[in-house]
Design a protein around this motif. Structure first.
Motif, mmCIF file in Angstrom:
data_model
loop_
_atom_site.group_PDB
_atom_site.id
_atom_site.type_symbol
_atom_site.label_atom_id
_atom_site.label_comp_id
_atom_site.label_asym_id
_atom_site.label_seq_id
_atom_site.Cartn_x
_atom_site.Cartn_y
_atom_site.Cartn_z
ATOM 1 N N LEU A 1 0.842 -1.199 0.000
ATOM 2 C CA LEU A 1 0.000 0.000 0.000
ATOM 3 C C LEU A 1 0.873 1.242 0.000
ATOM 4 O O LEU A 1 0.492 2.270 -0.499
ATOM 5 C CB LEU A 1 -0.886 -0.006 1.253
ATOM 6 C CG LEU A 1 -2.395 0.020 1.078
ATOM 7 C CD1 LEU A 1 -3.120 -0.081 2.374
ATOM 8 C CD2 LEU A 1 -2.925 1.051 0.175
ATOM 9 N N GLY A 2 1.961 1.102 0.644
ATOM 10 C CA GLY A 2 2.913 2.202 0.636
ATOM 11 C C GLY A 2 2.923 2.974 1.938
ATOM 12 O O GLY A 2 1.925 3.088 2.645
ATOM 13 N N LEU A 3 4.103 3.464 2.244
ATOM 14 C CA LEU A 3 4.319 4.265 3.448
ATOM 15 C C LEU A 3 3.532 5.575 3.378
ATOM 16 O O LEU A 3 2.980 6.029 4.374
ATOM 17 C CB LEU A 3 5.826 4.528 3.597
ATOM 18 C CG LEU A 3 6.325 5.148 4.873
ATOM 19 C CD1 LEU A 3 5.955 4.283 6.072
ATOM 20 C CD2 LEU A 3 7.825 5.333 4.807
ATOM 21 N N ALA A 4 3.467 6.138 2.199
ATOM 22 C CA ALA A 4 2.751 7.407 2.040
ATOM 23 C C ALA A 4 1.269 7.240 2.334
ATOM 24 O O ALA A 4 0.643 8.101 2.963
ATOM 25 C CB ALA A 4 2.956 7.941 0.632
ATOM 26 N N TRP A 5 0.687 6.134 1.859
ATOM 27 C CA TRP A 5 -0.734 5.913 2.129
ATOM 28 C C TRP A 5 -0.992 5.763 3.621
ATOM 29 O O TRP A 5 -1.996 6.266 4.122
ATOM 30 C CB TRP A 5 -1.243 4.690 1.374
ATOM 31 C CG TRP A 5 -1.410 4.978 -0.090
ATOM 32 C CD1 TRP A 5 -0.634 4.528 -1.098
ATOM 33 C CD2 TRP A 5 -2.414 5.796 -0.661
ATOM 34 N NE1 TRP A 5 -1.079 5.013 -2.293
ATOM 35 C CE2 TRP A 5 -2.186 5.806 -2.055
ATOM 36 C CE3 TRP A 5 -3.479 6.539 -0.165
ATOM 37 C CZ2 TRP A 5 -2.985 6.513 -2.944
ATOM 38 C CZ3 TRP A 5 -4.273 7.233 -1.050
ATOM 39 C CH2 TRP A 5 -4.024 7.224 -2.415
ATOM 40 N N SER A 6 -0.086 5.091 4.310
ATOM 41 C CA SER A 6 -0.292 4.945 5.757
ATOM 42 C C SER A 6 -0.190 6.293 6.471
ATOM 43 O O SER A 6 -0.975 6.591 7.374
ATOM 44 C CB SER A 6 0.689 3.934 6.353
ATOM 45 O OG SER A 6 2.017 4.343 6.110
ATOM 46 N N PHE A 7 0.790 7.130 6.039
ATOM 47 C CA PHE A 7 0.868 8.470 6.624
ATOM 48 C C PHE A 7 -0.377 9.294 6.273
ATOM 49 O O PHE A 7 -0.879 10.058 7.100
ATOM 50 C CB PHE A 7 2.117 9.215 6.133
ATOM 51 C CG PHE A 7 3.370 8.889 6.896
ATOM 52 C CD1 PHE A 7 3.445 9.101 8.260
ATOM 53 C CD2 PHE A 7 4.480 8.394 6.229
ATOM 54 C CE1 PHE A 7 4.596 8.824 8.947
ATOM 55 C CE2 PHE A 7 5.637 8.107 6.912
ATOM 56 C CZ PHE A 7 5.704 8.319 8.281
ATOM 57 N N LEU A 8 -0.870 9.117 5.070
ATOM 58 C CA LEU A 8 -2.061 9.840 4.648
ATOM 59 C C LEU A 8 -3.276 9.428 5.482
ATOM 60 O O LEU A 8 -4.077 10.282 5.899
ATOM 61 C CB LEU A 8 -2.325 9.594 3.161
ATOM 62 C CG LEU A 8 -3.445 10.407 2.516
ATOM 63 C CD1 LEU A 8 -3.126 11.897 2.589
ATOM 64 C CD2 LEU A 8 -3.645 9.983 1.076
ATOM 65 N N ILE A 9 -3.392 8.137 5.751
ATOM 66 C CA ILE A 9 -4.505 7.654 6.579
ATOM 67 C C ILE A 9 -4.425 8.239 7.983
ATOM 68 O O ILE A 9 -5.435 8.697 8.545
ATOM 69 C CB ILE A 9 -4.519 6.113 6.601
ATOM 70 C CG1 ILE A 9 -4.931 5.577 5.230
ATOM 71 C CG2 ILE A 9 -5.445 5.589 7.696
ATOM 72 C CD1 ILE A 9 -4.756 4.080 5.073
ATOM 73 N N VAL A 10 -3.221 8.279 8.555
ATOM 74 C CA VAL A 10 -3.060 8.861 9.896
ATOM 75 C C VAL A 10 -3.400 10.349 9.884
ATOM 76 O O VAL A 10 -4.089 10.855 10.780
ATOM 77 C CB VAL A 10 -1.616 8.631 10.419
ATOM 78 C CG1 VAL A 10 -1.368 9.413 11.695
ATOM 79 C CG2 VAL A 10 -1.363 7.154 10.636
ATOM 80 N N GLY A 11 -2.962 11.049 8.866
ATOM 81 C CA GLY A 11 -3.271 12.487 8.774
ATOM 82 C C GLY A 11 -4.760 12.745 8.657
ATOM 83 O O GLY A 11 -5.302 13.650 9.306
ATOM 84 N N VAL A 12 -5.445 11.958 7.843
ATOM 85 C CA VAL A 12 -6.896 12.114 7.698
ATOM 86 C C VAL A 12 -7.601 11.763 9.007
ATOM 87 O O VAL A 12 -8.589 12.422 9.386
ATOM 88 C CB VAL A 12 -7.413 11.262 6.512
ATOM 89 C CG1 VAL A 12 -8.926 11.203 6.503
ATOM 90 C CG2 VAL A 12 -6.904 11.822 5.201
#
Length: 155
Positions: free
Chosen positions: A79-90
């Protein structure tokens, strides 16, 4: 309040003193009521303000997370590290939105001290109906003892 049958035996001075004491007690009670209502509204305002401050902190925390999500977006696995950071930010933004809604709900519950206002209006209406009694002019006699004025008495 005293028995109506005994009020005829009380002097004018006693009646005035009693009325003054009762008015003072009434004013003190109205002030205490206003303080209690305002204290409750202040608590609601503080709770709403605290929730709004926490919401602001979460928004501030989400900005670096979203920034890291964009920076690490290129470097991902699955899924990618960016997607996980994006999920946390949202998730932080959703939490901040929920707290902001809580703050707005608490602020809407803050209202003027209605009981105190109604009580004060009722007291003012009662006092407007009271008219002072006309007083008869009093004759003042100065009492002199050995050529010096000692006091005055009314007849």
């Amino acid at each position: 309040m005293s028995d109506p049958g005994t009020s005829a035996e009380r002097s004018l001075g006693q009646l005035v003193a009693s009325a003054t004491a009762e008015m003072s007690a009434l004013v003190h009670d109205e002030i205490a009521l206003a303080k209690a209502e305002l204290r409750q509204d202040v608590k609601r305002g503080v709770t709403g303000g605290a929730a709004l401050i926490v919401a602001g902190v979460f928004v501030l925390f989400s900005l670096p997370v979203l920034s890291f999500a964009a920076a690490y977006g290129i470097h991902n696995l699955g899924l990618g590290l960016a997607w996980s950071f994006l999920i946390v930010g949202v998730a932080f933004l959703l939490l901040a939105g929920g707290l902001a809604l809580l703050a707005v709900a608490k602020f809407k519950k803050v209202k003027p001290p209605e009981k105190s206002i109604a009580s004060a209006k009722e007291t003012a209406a009662v006092l407007q109906g009271v008219k002072p009694h006309p007083r008869a002019p009093q004759e003042v006699v100065l009492v002199k003892v050995s050529g010096a004025e000692v006091g005055a008495t009314a007849r």
